[in-house]
Design a protein around this motif. Structure first.
Motif, PDB file in Angstrom:
ATOM      1  N   VAL A 178     -22.646  26.126  14.804  1.00  0.00           N
ATOM      2  CA  VAL A 178     -23.838  26.349  13.898  1.00  0.00           C
ATOM      3  C   VAL A 178     -24.409  25.303  13.818  1.00  0.00           C
ATOM      4  N   GLU A 179     -23.868  24.119  13.604  1.00  0.00           N
ATOM      5  CA  GLU A 179     -25.063  22.854  13.632  1.00  0.00           C
ATOM      6  C   GLU A 179     -25.537  22.589  14.754  1.00  0.00           C
ATOM      7  N   ASN A 180     -25.019  22.932  15.822  1.00  0.00           N
ATOM      8  CA  ASN A 180     -25.741  22.694  17.193  1.00  0.00           C
ATOM      9  C   ASN A 180     -26.957  23.541  17.252  1.00  0.00           C
ATOM     10  N   ALA A 181     -26.546  24.542  16.742  1.00  0.00           N
ATOM     11  CA  ALA A 181     -27.958  25.621  16.692  1.00  0.00           C
ATOM     12  C   ALA A 181     -29.046  25.140  15.720  1.00  0.00           C
ATOM     13  N   LEU A 182     -28.474  24.572  14.757  1.00  0.00           N
ATOM     14  CA  LEU A 182     -29.650  23.998  13.593  1.00  0.00           C
ATOM     15  C   LEU A 182     -30.372  22.733  14.163  1.00  0.00           C
ATOM     16  N   ASP A 183     -29.480  21.983  14.922  1.00  0.00           N
ATOM     17  CA  ASP A 183     -30.020  20.801  15.387  1.00  0.00           C
ATOM     18  C   ASP A 183     -31.244  21.082  16.586  1.00  0.00           C
ATOM     19  N   ALA A 184     -30.860  22.339  17.153  1.00  0.00           N
ATOM     20  CA  ALA A 184     -31.940  22.903  18.207  1.00  0.00           C
ATOM     21  C   ALA A 184     -32.940  23.527  17.574  1.00  0.00           C
ATOM     22  N   GLY A 185     -33.228  23.349  16.241  1.00  0.00           N
ATOM     23  CA  GLY A 185     -34.332  24.089  15.487  1.00  0.00           C
ATOM     24  C   GLY A 185     -34.278  25.566  15.385  1.00  0.00           C
ATOM     25  N   ALA A 186     -33.028  26.289  15.366  1.00  0.00           N
ATOM     26  CA  ALA A 186     -32.920  27.519  14.830  1.00  0.00           C
ATOM     27  C   ALA A 186     -33.505  27.745  13.768  1.00  0.00           C
TER      28      ALA A 186
ATOM     29  N   ASP B  91     -31.855  30.979  17.833  1.00  0.00           N
ATOM     30  CA  ASP B  91     -33.124  31.311  18.298  1.00  0.00           C
ATOM     31  C   ASP B  91     -33.978  29.835  18.684  1.00  0.00           C
ATOM     32  N   GLY B  92     -32.924  29.013  18.940  1.00  0.00           N
ATOM     33  CA  GLY B  92     -33.451  27.585  18.998  1.00  0.00           C
ATOM     34  C   GLY B  92     -34.206  27.149  20.230  1.00  0.00           C
ATOM     35  N   LYS B  93     -34.330  25.850  20.575  1.00  0.00           N
ATOM     36  CA  LYS B  93     -35.052  25.424  21.806  1.00  0.00           C
ATOM     37  C   LYS B  93     -34.263  25.895  23.188  1.00  0.00           C
ATOM     38  N   GLY B  94     -32.985  26.067  22.969  1.00  0.00           N
ATOM     39  CA  GLY B  94     -32.287  26.444  24.256  1.00  0.00           C
ATOM     40  C   GLY B  94     -31.925  25.258  25.272  1.00  0.00           C
ATOM     41  N   ILE B  95     -31.129  25.472  26.220  1.00  0.00           N
ATOM     42  CA  ILE B  95     -30.655  24.335  26.971  1.00  0.00           C
ATOM     43  C   ILE B  95     -31.161  24.927  28.572  1.00  0.00           C
ATOM     44  N   ALA B  96     -31.578  23.707  29.170  1.00  0.00           N
ATOM     45  CA  ALA B  96     -31.995  24.146  30.781  1.00  0.00           C
ATOM     46  C   ALA B  96     -30.646  24.622  31.568  1.00  0.00           C
ATOM     47  N   ALA B  97     -30.993  25.474  32.575  1.00  0.00           N
ATOM     48  CA  ALA B  97     -29.653  25.873  33.381  1.00  0.00           C
ATOM     49  C   ALA B  97     -29.140  24.583  33.874  1.00  0.00           C
ATOM     50  N   ASP B  98     -29.870  23.493  34.463  1.00  0.00           N
ATOM     51  CA  ASP B  98     -29.192  22.596  35.281  1.00  0.00           C
ATOM     52  C   ASP B  98     -28.499  21.527  34.267  1.00  0.00           C
ATOM     53  N   GLU B  99     -28.568  21.929  33.118  1.00  0.00           N
ATOM     54  CA  GLU B  99     -28.086  20.904  31.935  1.00  0.00           C
ATOM     55  C   GLU B  99     -26.731  21.371  31.250  1.00  0.00           C
ATOM     56  N   LEU B 100     -26.470  22.819  31.484  1.00  0.00           N
ATOM     57  CA  LEU B 100     -25.299  23.462  31.011  1.00  0.00           C
ATOM     58  C   LEU B 100     -24.000  22.734  31.189  1.00  0.00           C
TER      59      LEU B 100
ATOM     60  N   THR C 174     -29.704  11.565  12.215  1.00  0.00           N
ATOM     61  CA  THR C 174     -30.540  12.495  11.143  1.00  0.00           C
ATOM     62  C   THR C 174     -29.918  13.837  11.464  1.00  0.00           C
ATOM     63  N   THR C 175     -29.417  13.857  12.665  1.00  0.00           N
ATOM     64  CA  THR C 175     -28.975  15.189  13.228  1.00  0.00           C
ATOM     65  C   THR C 175     -27.540  15.400  12.769  1.00  0.00           C
ATOM     66  N   LEU C 176     -26.960  16.875  12.480  1.00  0.00           N
ATOM     67  CA  LEU C 176     -25.698  17.082  11.914  1.00  0.00           C
ATOM     68  C   LEU C 176     -24.656  16.700  13.077  1.00  0.00           C
ATOM     69  N   GLY C 177     -25.065  16.773  14.382  1.00  0.00           N
ATOM     70  CA  GLY C 177     -24.195  16.438  15.459  1.00  0.00           C
ATOM     71  C   GLY C 177     -24.838  15.380  16.361  1.00  0.00           C
ATOM     72  N   PHE C 178     -23.994  14.751  16.667  1.00  0.00           N
ATOM     73  CA  PHE C 178     -24.412  13.482  17.615  1.00  0.00           C
ATOM     74  C   PHE C 178     -23.200  12.895  18.747  1.00  0.00           C
ATOM     75  N   ARG C 179     -21.975  13.472  18.671  1.00  0.00           N
ATOM     76  CA  ARG C 179     -20.965  12.694  19.274  1.00  0.00           C
ATOM     77  C   ARG C 179     -20.861  13.124  20.794  1.00  0.00           C
ATOM     78  N   GLY C 180     -21.304  14.567  20.963  1.00  0.00           N
ATOM     79  CA  GLY C 180     -21.213  15.049  22.041  1.00  0.00           C
ATOM     80  C   GLY C 180     -19.620  15.355  22.610  1.00  0.00           C
ATOM     81  N   GLU C 181     -18.904  15.945  21.500  1.00  0.00           N
ATOM     82  CA  GLU C 181     -17.609  16.109  21.881  1.00  0.00           C
ATOM     83  C   GLU C 181     -17.104  17.740  21.546  1.00  0.00           C
ATOM     84  N   ALA C 182     -18.128  18.184  20.610  1.00  0.00           N
ATOM     85  CA  ALA C 182     -17.752  19.574  20.077  1.00  0.00           C
ATOM     86  C   ALA C 182     -17.392  20.477  21.228  1.00  0.00           C
ATOM     87  N   LEU C 183     -18.484  20.597  21.983  1.00  0.00           N
ATOM     88  CA  LEU C 183     -18.314  21.743  23.327  1.00  0.00           C
ATOM     89  C   LEU C 183     -17.392  21.676  24.131  1.00  0.00           C
TER      90      LEU C 183
END
Length: 625
Positions: free
Chosen positions: A31-39, A59-68, A90-99
């Motif tokens: 959910v924090e990732n969703a909020l960081d994406a502007g949901a 309903d945030g900005k989404g991720i490009a197919a080649d970046e999945l 200032t974002t809720l997430g930043f480490r890139g470890e969650a997913l």
């Protein structure tokens, strides 16, 4: 033993042990990732408490197919690119470890479509094994599905609790989020059934200041007793709600703290809040609050905990003092009879001057007090004080408006034991005192007063105890803290750290009434102590002060010990139960309560008064039915 590089899957599972404690941890990260994406809307679908399924759709900005594939690789993020970014994140997430961590311990699916793209794409991962990106119809935004959490880590799965317990943890975290983000709509379902909807309040809402969300999240009782706080200074802003002391809890279950929008736990701030309530809260009870601290992101380090539950402040001592003083000042305004405004949290009835301060000429006598005479003990004194308070002669009913601005009650019979109740002014008179006018005394314990809205009941001993206590504190605060030299200096054996603190904080200790010098690597020489506390265990008090200075950078132990002594003195000096008061004495007590800080509670945290409206009383007798 041979040193070898760990495989990525095992690395991710180790990271998952830090980040993914239970299903609620997964919901939080996604959910924090969703909020960081502007949901602006997030749907949370759960099965079996999140163990079987967690689906987060935004309903945030989404991720490009080649970046999945990159999104589920370790330490890949769009949120920071340099050390400067990390220091001011200032974002809720930043480490890139969650997913990648979540994907390594579940059957994982990531679907998304960016703004402006014709179609979406999906990437599936099974226990860390990466699949291929495939086209998939998808609305703008992102959907993450996490199935069978910990299916490949049986030892972790065995530690999960019952379905209801795990769901409860998720619901509590969502409540915590809902308080901070009233602009976002949250929809929750469990086992195919909708369970909760937090309706978003749009772009205009001041984040963290939604009266609607407060009532929804913490209940109407909290909302009715909440005082809004909003104070700025020294580059800091503290805003939100604190509950009046009369609304308190057995546990810390309604304590929410946010730093720059991030929910955290911080011992220093919790300590500051506890100290602010220490003079008004019943022993063993916990305050309730929802507080938002805002400051320059570069003054706080959010990268000190794997799950980002804790932060570290650069100016911890300043922030502790800022929080304490803000809340202490707000709680000081909890005068009896005052009601908080739903919009501002300010108290009605204005802000009378300090009880011990000299009254202006137009209010002569209103805030004067003599600790040695709790209420006037003789009829002549009572009548004189009553006349000064209301501007009449105290016995003849001269009428007219008193000097203090309140209408004068009708006269009473000065020679008998029965007194006529004062006439109540018209209900739309804006100068009516908040606690009204006394009409009777009940069982020698309670004062009954009539107001335009109904009935006020006052515990006379508790109320007078608080009045005396505040007067004593005011007097001592303005006299300054006196010290008493010891005839023979006392030597204290301490740890080396304590000795270093004492040496470093010598000026602070002097301000607290202690004259302390370092006598050796692990010893101190105590030469003077606070005079008021000289007969207590000052050595134990000094040790506690040093512990506070080491942990929090400041200490109010001396003030707390002094206040405890003054509270005892005020208790012994307060009017006792079964003491029959005259109507003028009762009214004098009510006026003192209105003018005294913290008079809504006695020195032990018990309420001093209660209000019953006419509509409540009508319901007792089924009137209008």
């Amino acid at each position: 033993m041979t040193i070898r590089q760990l495989p990525d899957t095992l690395i991710n599972q180790i990271a998952a042990g830090e980040v993914v404690e239970r299903p609620a941890s997964v919901v939080k990260e996604l959910v924090e990732n969703a909020l960081d994406a502007g949901a602006r809307r997030v749907d949370i679908d759960l099965e079996e408490g999140g163990v079987r399924l967690i689906r987060i759709r935004d309903d945030g900005k989404g991720i490009a197919a080649d970046e999945l594939p990159l999104a589920v690789s370790r330490h890949a993020t769009s949120k920071i690119a340099s050390l400067d970014d990390l220091e001011g994140v200032t974002t809720l997430g930043f480490r890139g470890e969650a997913l990648p961590s979540i994907a390594s311990v579940s059957r994982f699916s990531l679907s998304s479509r960016r703004i402006g793209e014709d179609r979406g794409a999906v990437l599936e991962i099974d226990g860390g094994r990466l699949g291929e990106v495939a086209p998939k119809p998808h609305p703008q935004g992102t959907t993450v599905e996490v199935r069978d959490l910990f299916f490949n880590v049986p030892a972790r799965r065995k530690f999960l609790k019952a379905e209801r317990t795990e769901l409860g943890h998720i619901e509590e975290w969502l409540r915590q989020l809902a308080l901070a983000r009233p602009d976002v709509e949250l929809r929750v379902s469990h086992n195919g059934k909708p369970t909760r909807r937090w309706k978003g309040e749009g772009d205009q809402i001041d984040l963290g200041l939604s009266d609607v969300r407060i009532g929804e999240a913490l209940g109407e009782e909290f909302a009715r007793n909440a005082l809004r706080v909003d104070h700025s200074g020294a580059g800091l802003r503290l805003h939100g709600w604190i509950a009046q002391p009369s609304y308190n809890r057995a546990s810390a279950d309604q304590q929410y703290l946010y730093v720059n929008g991030r929910a955290v736990r911080d011992r220093s701030i919790a300590h500051a809040v506890k100290q602010a309530y220490s003079d008004v809260l019943f022993h063993g009870r916990q305050p309730a609050y929802v507080l938002f601290l805002e400051l320059d992101p570069r003054r706080v380090d959010v990268n000190v905990h794997p799950a980002k539950h804790e932060v570290r402040f650069r100016d911890a001592r300043l922030i502790h003092d800022f929080v304490y003083r803000t809340l202490n000042d707000a709680l000081a305004q909890t005068r009896a009879g005052a009601l908080p405004s739903a919009q501002t949290g300010e108290f009605g009835g204005g802000h009378p001057p300090d009880p011990g301060a000299a009254a202006p000429p137009s209010q002569a006598g209103m805030y004067q007090y003599r600790p040695t005479a709790p209420l006037a003990l003789r009829v002549q004194e009572t009548q004189a004080g009553y006349a000064a308070l209301y501007g009449g002669n105290g016995g003849g009913g001269s009428g007219g408006a008193p000097a203090g601005g309140y209408p004068a009650p009708a006269s009473y019979s000065g020679g008998g034991s029965a007194y006529a109740a004062p006439a109540l002014p018209h209900s739309d008179d804006e100068t009516l005192p908040p606690l009204g006018y006394a009409i009777a005394q009940l069982h020698g314990i309670y004062v009954l007063a009539e107001t335009a809205e109904g009935l006020i009941v006052v515990d006379m001993h508790a109320a007078h105890e608080r009045i005396g206590y505040e007067k004593l504190k005011f007097a001592h605060d303005h006299e300054g803290l006196r010290t008493q030299p010891l005839l023979v200096p006392a030597t204290l054996a301490v740890s080396e750290r304590e000795a270093e603190v004492a040496e470093r904080e010598e000026a602070t200790l002097i301000a607290l009434g202690f004259e302390v010098t370092r006598a050796g690597p692990q010893s101190l020489a105590l030469r003077a102590v606070p005079a008021l506390l000289a007969h207590g265990d000052v050595e134990a008090l000094l040790r506690d002060v040093l512990a506070d200075l080491r942990e929090h950078g400041e200490s109010r132990r001396v003030g707390a010990a002094r206040d405890e002594l003054l509270a005892t003195m005020a208790c012994h000096g307060a009017v006792r139960a079964n003491r029959r008061l005259t109507l003028p004495e009762m009214n004098a007590l009510l006026r003192e309560m209105e003018a005294t800080e913290r008079s809504g509670q006695c020195n032990h945290g018990r309420p001093t008064w209660a209000r019953f409206t006419l509509s409540e009383i009508d319901r007792w007798f089924l009137r209008g039915r």
